[in-house]
Design a protein around this motif. Structure first.
Motif, PDB file in Angstrom:
ATOM      1  N   LEU A  67      -0.600  -6.979 -12.585  1.00  0.00           N
ATOM      2  CA  LEU A  67       0.301  -5.879 -12.246  1.00  0.00           C
ATOM      3  C   LEU A  67      -0.034  -5.437 -10.834  1.00  0.00           C
ATOM      4  O   LEU A  67      -1.183  -5.131 -10.534  1.00  0.00           O
ATOM      5  CB  LEU A  67       0.118  -4.698 -13.203  1.00  0.00           C
ATOM      6  N   VAL A  68       0.977  -5.428  -9.970  1.00  0.00           N
ATOM      7  CA  VAL A  68       0.808  -4.927  -8.610  1.00  0.00           C
ATOM      8  C   VAL A  68       1.612  -3.641  -8.504  1.00  0.00           C
ATOM      9  O   VAL A  68       2.810  -3.629  -8.815  1.00  0.00           O
ATOM     10  CB  VAL A  68       1.313  -5.941  -7.555  1.00  0.00           C
ATOM     11  N   ILE A  69       0.957  -2.572  -8.086  1.00  0.00           N
ATOM     12  CA  ILE A  69       1.617  -1.284  -7.902  1.00  0.00           C
ATOM     13  C   ILE A  69       1.760  -1.045  -6.405  1.00  0.00           C
ATOM     14  O   ILE A  69       0.768  -0.973  -5.692  1.00  0.00           O
ATOM     15  CB  ILE A  69       0.810  -0.143  -8.543  1.00  0.00           C
ATOM     16  N   VAL A  70       2.996  -0.930  -5.950  1.00  0.00           N
ATOM     17  CA  VAL A  70       3.277  -0.644  -4.543  1.00  0.00           C
ATOM     18  C   VAL A  70       3.586   0.844  -4.470  1.00  0.00           C
ATOM     19  O   VAL A  70       4.549   1.312  -5.077  1.00  0.00           O
ATOM     20  CB  VAL A  70       4.456  -1.481  -4.024  1.00  0.00           C
ATOM     21  N   CYS A  71       2.762   1.582  -3.733  1.00  0.00           N
ATOM     22  CA  CYS A  71       2.923   3.034  -3.724  1.00  0.00           C
ATOM     23  C   CYS A  71       2.446   3.622  -2.404  1.00  0.00           C
ATOM     24  O   CYS A  71       1.256   3.610  -2.107  1.00  0.00           O
ATOM     25  CB  CYS A  71       2.144   3.647  -4.881  1.00  0.00           C
ATOM     26  N   THR A  72       3.380   4.140  -1.613  1.00  0.00           N
ATOM     27  CA  THR A  72       3.039   4.768  -0.338  1.00  0.00           C
ATOM     28  C   THR A  72       3.005   6.280  -0.429  1.00  0.00           C
ATOM     29  O   THR A  72       2.568   6.949   0.494  1.00  0.00           O
ATOM     30  CB  THR A  72       4.053   4.361   0.745  1.00  0.00           C
TER      31      THR A  72
END
Length: 106
Positions: A67-72
């Motif tokens: 699982l890759v979480i992209v969060c800026t």
């Protein structure tokens, strides 16, 4: 199709695509060039009926090894979909039903 990687990201904010969406899309394209099967909801969900959205998400989370979480924006981690996807994947690891990895980008 079995997914190797599930990318979780906040898709829109104020009816505009988020920076996270564009980063996640770029990552998806790169991973696919490396021959990974990637679940990217913005492309997968429209292929299916809206009514099976939750089933499709569950199936993809079950299949994915990573699982890759992209969060800026830290607030995006608390949005319903991102929070659910992360919690669901994490619970599978904790319960021993999945040996997997969670990565965060942002």
């Amino acid at each position: 199709m079995a997914y190797d990687i599930f990318i979780s990201y906040k898709n829109t904010d104020n009816n505009q695509k988020t920076e996270d969406y564009y980063l996640a899309l770029k990552l998806k394209k790169r991973l696919e060039r490396e021959n990974y099967n990637v679940f990217f909801s913005d492309e997968e969900i429209p292929k299916h009926k809206e009514s099976i959205f939750s089933i499709l998400i569950e199936q993809a989370l079950d299949e994915a090894k990573i699982l890759v979480i992209v969060c800026t924006n830290p607030a995006y981690l608390k949005t319903s979909y991102v929070d659910y996807e992360c919690s669901s994947f994490h619970d599978e690891i904790i319960c021993g039903r999945k040996v997997g990895y969670i990565y965060g980008i942002g």
